[in-house]
Write a protein that holds these residues in place. Structure first.
Motif, PDB file in Angstrom:
ATOM      1  N   ASP A  35       0.847  -1.181   0.000  1.00 47.28           N
ATOM      2  CA  ASP A  35       0.000   0.000   0.000  1.00 47.28           C
ATOM      3  C   ASP A  35       0.890   1.241   0.000  1.00 47.28           C
ATOM      4  N   PRO A  36       0.387   2.341  -0.549  1.00 44.42           N
ATOM      5  CA  PRO A  36       1.208   3.552  -0.621  1.00 44.42           C
ATOM      6  C   PRO A  36       1.369   4.220   0.738  1.00 44.42           C
ATOM      7  N   ASN A  37       2.390   5.049   0.837  1.00 46.36           N
ATOM      8  CA  ASN A  37       2.549   5.963   1.961  1.00 46.36           C
ATOM      9  C   ASN A  37       1.983   7.301   1.530  1.00 46.36           C
ATOM     10  N   VAL A  38       1.586   8.125   2.487  1.00 48.50           N
ATOM     11  CA  VAL A  38       0.936   9.396   2.187  1.00 48.50           C
ATOM     12  C   VAL A  38       1.531  10.480   3.070  1.00 48.50           C
ATOM     13  N   TYR A  39       1.728  11.668   2.486  1.00 51.05           N
ATOM     14  CA  TYR A  39       2.042  12.842   3.296  1.00 51.05           C
ATOM     15  C   TYR A  39       1.295  14.038   2.724  1.00 51.05           C
ATOM     16  N   LEU A  40       0.986  14.990   3.604  1.00 52.46           N
ATOM     17  CA  LEU A  40       0.268  16.193   3.211  1.00 52.46           C
ATOM     18  C   LEU A  40       1.251  17.344   3.048  1.00 52.46           C
ATOM     19  N   ILE A  67      -7.336   4.123  -4.973  1.00 54.17           N
ATOM     20  CA  ILE A  67      -6.638   4.554  -3.764  1.00 54.17           C
ATOM     21  C   ILE A  67      -7.673   5.115  -2.806  1.00 54.17           C
ATOM     22  N   HIS A  68      -7.766   4.532  -1.603  1.00 56.40           N
ATOM     23  CA  HIS A  68      -8.721   4.975  -0.582  1.00 56.40           C
ATOM     24  C   HIS A  68      -7.955   5.670   0.534  1.00 56.40           C
ATOM     25  N   PHE A  69      -8.415   6.852   0.933  1.00 60.30           N
ATOM     26  CA  PHE A  69      -7.766   7.618   1.994  1.00 60.30           C
ATOM     27  C   PHE A  69      -8.520   7.442   3.304  1.00 60.30           C
ATOM     28  N   ASP A  70      -7.776   7.266   4.384  1.00 60.22           N
ATOM     29  CA  ASP A  70      -8.370   7.170   5.712  1.00 60.22           C
ATOM     30  C   ASP A  70      -7.418   7.823   6.712  1.00 60.22           C
ATOM     31  N   GLN A  77      -6.170  20.980   1.001  1.00 58.87           N
ATOM     32  CA  GLN A  77      -4.942  20.231   1.275  1.00 58.87           C
ATOM     33  C   GLN A  77      -4.369  19.629   0.000  1.00 58.87           C
ATOM     34  N   GLN A  78      -3.049  19.439   0.002  1.00 60.26           N
ATOM     35  CA  GLN A  78      -2.384  18.681  -1.058  1.00 60.26           C
ATOM     36  C   GLN A  78      -1.958  17.355  -0.454  1.00 60.26           C
ATOM     37  N   VAL A  79      -2.318  16.268  -1.129  1.00 61.25           N
ATOM     38  CA  VAL A  79      -1.941  14.937  -0.686  1.00 61.25           C
ATOM     39  C   VAL A  79      -0.934  14.373  -1.685  1.00 61.25           C
ATOM     40  N   ASN A  80       0.100  13.742  -1.168  1.00 64.22           N
ATOM     41  CA  ASN A  80       1.139  13.124  -1.986  1.00 64.22           C
ATOM     42  C   ASN A  80       1.134  11.635  -1.680  1.00 64.22           C
ATOM     43  N   ILE A  81       0.940  10.828  -2.717  1.00 63.44           N
ATOM     44  CA  ILE A  81       0.791   9.382  -2.569  1.00 63.44           C
ATOM     45  C   ILE A  81       2.049   8.731  -3.129  1.00 63.44           C
ATOM     46  N   VAL A  82       2.776   8.029  -2.269  1.00 64.43           N
ATOM     47  CA  VAL A  82       4.082   7.476  -2.636  1.00 64.43           C
ATOM     48  C   VAL A  82       3.990   5.960  -2.759  1.00 64.43           C
ATOM     49  N   PHE A  83       4.293   5.466  -3.963  1.00 63.31           N
ATOM     50  CA  PHE A  83       4.341   4.026  -4.212  1.00 63.31           C
ATOM     51  C   PHE A  83       5.794   3.602  -4.350  1.00 63.31           C
ATOM     52  N   ARG A  84       6.122   2.434  -3.821  1.00 63.20           N
ATOM     53  CA  ARG A  84       7.458   1.859  -3.974  1.00 63.20           C
ATOM     54  C   ARG A  84       7.354   0.727  -4.982  1.00 63.20           C
ATOM     55  N   SER A  85       8.031   0.909  -6.121  1.00 71.67           N
ATOM     56  CA  SER A  85       7.982  -0.118  -7.156  1.00 71.67           C
ATOM     57  C   SER A  85       9.249  -0.036  -7.996  1.00 71.67           C
ATOM     58  N   PHE A  86       9.338  -0.885  -8.985  1.00 67.43           N
ATOM     59  CA  PHE A  86      10.485  -0.899  -9.878  1.00 67.43           C
ATOM     60  C   PHE A  86      10.275   0.082 -11.017  1.00 67.43           C
ATOM     61  N   ASN A  87      11.374   0.554 -11.593  1.00 66.18           N
ATOM     62  CA  ASN A  87      11.279   1.447 -12.742  1.00 66.18           C
ATOM     63  C   ASN A  87      10.617   0.706 -13.897  1.00 66.18           C
ATOM     64  N   PRO A  88       9.673   1.343 -14.565  1.00 65.84           N
ATOM     65  CA  PRO A  88       8.964   0.689 -15.674  1.00 65.84           C
ATOM     66  C   PRO A  88       9.800   0.672 -16.951  1.00 65.84           C
ATOM     67  N   ASP A  89       9.350  -0.096 -17.921  1.00 60.71           N
ATOM     68  CA  ASP A  89       9.986  -0.117 -19.237  1.00 60.71           C
ATOM     69  C   ASP A  89       9.786   1.229 -19.919  1.00 60.71           C
ATOM     70  N   ALA A  90      10.711   1.547 -20.820  1.00 57.82           N
ATOM     71  CA  ALA A  90      10.595   2.795 -21.583  1.00 57.82           C
ATOM     72  C   ALA A  90       9.302   2.763 -22.393  1.00 57.82           C
ATOM     73  N   ASP A  91       8.494   3.798 -22.258  1.00 63.32           N
ATOM     74  CA  ASP A  91       7.219   3.877 -22.957  1.00 63.32           C
ATOM     75  C   ASP A  91       6.536   5.173 -22.546  1.00 63.32           C
ATOM     76  N   ILE A  92       5.380   5.446 -23.097  1.00 59.84           N
ATOM     77  CA  ILE A  92       4.537   6.557 -22.664  1.00 59.84           C
ATOM     78  C   ILE A  92       3.319   5.949 -21.987  1.00 59.84           C
ATOM     79  N   TYR A  93       3.094   6.321 -20.734  1.00 58.47           N
ATOM     80  CA  TYR A  93       2.002   5.777 -19.942  1.00 58.47           C
ATOM     81  C   TYR A  93       0.973   6.882 -19.705  1.00 58.47           C
ATOM     82  N   GLN A  94      -0.318   6.523 -19.780  1.00 62.37           N
ATOM     83  CA  GLN A  94      -1.397   7.487 -19.577  1.00 62.37           C
ATOM     84  C   GLN A  94      -2.519   6.867 -18.754  1.00 62.37           C
TER      85      GLN A  94
END
Length: 125
Positions: A35-40, A67-70, A77-94
């Motif tokens: 699950d992601p970490n969150v900071y404001l 993503i559900h916030f609790d 407020q500004q919320v920043n959602i941090v995911f820990r994952s591997f770098n993706p393959d070169a491409d354009i993601y949308q």
């Protein structure tokens, strides 16, 4: 991967959930297994956030990330959602986005399209 969302001061309700739906692409974005970490507050280059303030769920086909916030994120407020994952393959993601307010019968609002281009430079070895 960090996603930053500013909830407008005049939003009228707290933000409870965000859904990102990956648009047609050969490669799927890897959000990681935790699950992601969150900071404001303002985005921080090395911001890590706190665990337990949000959970995430990926659809069976891997295209939708909810993503559900609790607690829910308050207007202004500004919320920043941090995911820990591997770098993706070169491409354009949308992704298309939708936002769900807190409430007993909430109505989702469509948000902007997110787009990120990942490049690989094979000159560095």
């Amino acid at each position: 991967t960090t996603i930053s969302i500013v909830v407008p001061e005049n939003a009228g309700a707290n933000l409870k959930r965000v859904v990102l739906s990956q648009l047609t692409n050969i490669d799927q974005w890897d959000w990681g297994r935790k699950d992601p970490n969150v900071y404001l507050g303002k985005y921080q280059l090395r911001g890590r956030g706190e665990s337990g303030l949000a959970d995430s769920m990926i659809s069976n086909n891997g295209e939708d990330l909810a993503i559900h916030f609790d607690p829910a994120i308050e207007p202004g407020q500004q919320v920043n959602i941090v995911f820990r994952s591997f770098n993706p393959d070169a491409d354009i993601y949308q992704w298309s986005t939708s936002f769900m307010p807190k409430g007993s019968a909430p109505i989702a609002s469509d948000g902007p399209t997110l787009r990120v281009a990942i490049y690989r430079n094979n000159d560095f070895r």
